[in-house]
Design a protein around this motif. Sequence first.
Motif, short mmCIF file in Angstrom:
data_model
loop_
_atom_site.label_atom_id
_atom_site.label_comp_id
_atom_site.label_asym_id
_atom_site.label_seq_id
_atom_site.Cartn_x
_atom_site.Cartn_y
_atom_site.Cartn_z
N PHE A 75 -11.99 -88.72 -54.07
CA PHE A 75 -13.18 -88.41 -53.29
C PHE A 75 -13.05 -88.75 -51.80
CE2 PHE A 75 -14.64 -89.42 -57.61
CZ PHE A 75 -15.32 -88.26 -57.91
N ILE A 76 -12.31 -89.79 -51.46
CA ILE A 76 -12.33 -90.32 -50.10
C ILE A 76 -11.07 -89.91 -49.35
CG2 ILE A 76 -12.41 -92.42 -48.71
CD1 ILE A 76 -13.80 -93.81 -51.03
N ARG A 77 -11.27 -89.39 -48.15
CA ARG A 77 -10.15 -89.08 -47.26
C ARG A 77 -9.79 -90.30 -46.42
NH1 ARG A 77 -8.18 -84.28 -45.75
NH2 ARG A 77 -10.03 -83.23 -46.58
N SER A 78 -10.78 -90.98 -45.87
CA SER A 78 -10.53 -92.18 -45.06
C SER A 78 -11.80 -93.01 -44.98
CB SER A 78 -10.06 -91.80 -43.65
OG SER A 78 -11.07 -91.12 -42.94
N ILE A 79 -11.61 -94.29 -44.64
CA ILE A 79 -12.71 -95.25 -44.47
C ILE A 79 -12.57 -95.87 -43.09
CG2 ILE A 79 -13.83 -97.33 -45.36
CD1 ILE A 79 -12.49 -96.72 -48.07
N SER A 80 -13.59 -95.77 -42.26
CA SER A 80 -13.57 -96.36 -40.92
C SER A 80 -14.50 -97.57 -40.91
CB SER A 80 -14.02 -95.35 -39.86
OG SER A 80 -13.15 -94.25 -39.82
N ILE A 81 -14.01 -98.69 -40.39
CA ILE A 81 -14.83 -99.91 -40.34
C ILE A 81 -14.77 -100.50 -38.94
CG2 ILE A 81 -14.48 -100.42 -42.79
CD1 ILE A 81 -12.46 -102.52 -42.00
N ASP A 82 -15.81 -101.26 -38.62
CA ASP A 82 -15.91 -101.99 -37.35
C ASP A 82 -15.72 -103.47 -37.65
OD1 ASP A 82 -16.46 -103.13 -34.95
OD2 ASP A 82 -18.50 -102.33 -34.76
N PRO A 83 -14.56 -104.05 -37.39
CA PRO A 83 -14.32 -105.45 -37.73
C PRO A 83 -15.24 -106.42 -36.98
CG PRO A 83 -12.27 -104.31 -37.21
CD PRO A 83 -13.37 -103.42 -36.78
N GLN A 84 -15.79 -105.98 -35.85
CA GLN A 84 -16.63 -106.87 -35.06
C GLN A 84 -18.07 -106.90 -35.56
OE1 GLN A 84 -14.77 -108.46 -33.01
NE2 GLN A 84 -13.01 -107.08 -33.20
N SER A 85 -18.42 -105.96 -36.42
CA SER A 85 -19.80 -105.86 -36.87
C SER A 85 -20.12 -106.97 -37.86
CB SER A 85 -20.04 -104.49 -37.51
OG SER A 85 -21.31 -104.42 -38.08
N ALA A 86 -21.31 -107.57 -37.69
CA ALA A 86 -21.71 -108.65 -38.59
C ALA A 86 -22.00 -108.13 -39.99
CB ALA A 86 -22.94 -109.37 -38.02
N ASN A 87 -22.56 -106.94 -40.09
CA ASN A 87 -22.90 -106.38 -41.42
C ASN A 87 -21.86 -105.37 -41.90
OD1 ASN A 87 -23.38 -104.43 -39.56
ND2 ASN A 87 -25.43 -103.87 -40.31
N LEU A 88 -20.67 -105.38 -41.25
CA LEU A 88 -19.54 -104.55 -41.65
C LEU A 88 -19.93 -103.06 -41.66
CD1 LEU A 88 -16.58 -104.67 -42.43
CD2 LEU A 88 -17.25 -104.76 -44.82
N ALA A 89 -20.11 -102.48 -40.49
CA ALA A 89 -20.40 -101.06 -40.37
C ALA A 89 -19.23 -100.26 -40.95
CB ALA A 89 -20.63 -100.69 -38.92
N LEU A 90 -19.51 -99.44 -41.92
CA LEU A 90 -18.46 -98.73 -42.65
C LEU A 90 -18.86 -97.27 -42.82
CD1 LEU A 90 -16.57 -100.02 -45.76
CD2 LEU A 90 -17.71 -97.83 -45.90
N GLN A 91 -17.92 -96.35 -42.51
CA GLN A 91 -18.16 -94.91 -42.61
C GLN A 91 -17.13 -94.30 -43.56
OE1 GLN A 91 -20.74 -93.35 -41.27
NE2 GLN A 91 -21.48 -95.22 -40.28
N LEU A 92 -17.62 -93.49 -44.50
CA LEU A 92 -16.74 -92.81 -45.44
C LEU A 92 -16.57 -91.35 -45.02
CD1 LEU A 92 -18.10 -94.04 -48.90
CD2 LEU A 92 -16.28 -95.03 -47.52
N GLN A 93 -15.33 -90.87 -45.08
CA GLN A 93 -15.06 -89.45 -44.87
C GLN A 93 -14.56 -88.90 -46.21
OE1 GLN A 93 -12.09 -88.48 -41.96
NE2 GLN A 93 -12.36 -86.28 -42.22
N PHE A 94 -15.37 -88.02 -46.81
CA PHE A 94 -15.01 -87.46 -48.11
C PHE A 94 -14.06 -86.27 -47.93
CE2 PHE A 94 -19.21 -89.43 -48.86
CZ PHE A 94 -18.85 -90.29 -49.86
N ILE A 95 -13.41 -85.89 -49.00
CA ILE A 95 -12.38 -84.85 -48.91
C ILE A 95 -12.97 -83.45 -48.88
CG2 ILE A 95 -10.67 -86.27 -50.10
CD1 ILE A 95 -11.24 -84.69 -52.64
N PHE A 96 -14.26 -83.30 -49.12
CA PHE A 96 -14.89 -81.97 -49.12
C PHE A 96 -15.80 -81.82 -47.90
CE2 PHE A 96 -16.94 -84.90 -52.04
CZ PHE A 96 -18.22 -85.00 -51.52
#
Length: 425
Positions: A404-425
């Motif tokens: 399902f997932i192409r890539s996961i982007s995260i912000d290491p500086q974020s306190a609540n761990l901002a995370l974005q998913l890029q799906f394959i479709f």
Amino acid sequence: MRIVAYTYTDPLIEKSPAIEIWGWEIDRVYQDLGGRHELDQLVRDSVDQSVDYLLIRRLDELGASVRDIRQVLIRLQSLQIQLITTETEIEPQLNLLQLIDNIQSDLVSRRMRQGHAHNRLQSLPPPGKAPYGYRRSKDKYTIDKSAAPVVKDFFDRFTIYGSLRGAVRYLEKKYNKKIAASTGLRWLSHPVYRGDTAYHHDEVISDTHPAILSRDEAAQIDRLLRRNRRLPPRTASAPRSLAGLVNCEHCGQTMTVTTVSAPRRVEKYLYLRPTNCNRQPKCKSIRYDRVLTTTIDRICTDLPLAVSQANLPNLDGFKAKISQEIVDKQQTIDRLPDLIGEGILDIETVDLRTYKLKTEISQLQDRLAAFPPVNLQSLAQAVSIRQFWLDLSESERRFYFREFIRSISIDPQSANLALQLQFIF
């Protein structure tokens, strides 16, 4: 000055060349397909209208034997036609015996190719040793009962875990069968294990012998191979499910999984840290378990919404259309023998047409197998349950993440761990 060209093409082994290959201002091109009627016409026309130059690709195109070629050359010489070959150079210093030897070599090569072509029309195996897992019989491959289970176990291992190198290591450990990763990759994609025979120019004839892989299993392997090509090297067999998927938003680098342990302590901790980070200060590492938990929560939230908003094509319609094309071509093959009895086609033409239709059917079957086996919307609802992911092992979770997932982007500086998913479709 009058210049003409002549080509002879055996439809079993080659295609007719385009007129543009000569690069000359040609007055006329004579083309023969199978027979040499146009060559006879060329000679007759040269009597009525003189020809200065005749262009051919090779001398062996002028006849089926050295004797036939010699007679044509004598006739051309009597008509004072200068012969020019474009693919083989006729050197002046060659004597007659050397010239005949070169022609004989070309004719032998052509006869060998014709023999292989006749074998292809009969769906016989190509020359050479049978692939591992098979034995060579008179007219087809048969399964080697001692080696085929080894190959099948290799395929099953790859299908479960999606790791080529892991399957190679498994084969060596269980069966003491050592193969290179490149050999394993060739096994996974080779048509022979699917019951098909591959010939030159990647032409494939389906269902020529017993298969070790079913069509559904082969389609799943093809999807896994396409999926793994998108990943960084060696991450497909990494023990951790997030390996190769996570990227740092700040430095843009892929984050690798590292193990950290304190001196004189048994406990080990997993972190994700960016590779080759060029920022100052460098981007921070993040606890692996924290990223994994957040990823699972985000999948359960975002996946159903992303699937519902995606403009997915009507796969059922495409499948039905391709399936009907396969049926139509098979019906055409079934009707061809009747045309022989009616005197419309000869046996050679029917064999050639049957071969072409069978290769087209194989291509359509490959396209059909490339479609996803299940409805994505139904599957998205099933895997959007948090407990489903928590009950999986890391290797199983790695398999489904990559579905399902192409890539996961995260912000290491974020306190609540901002995370974005890029799906394959």
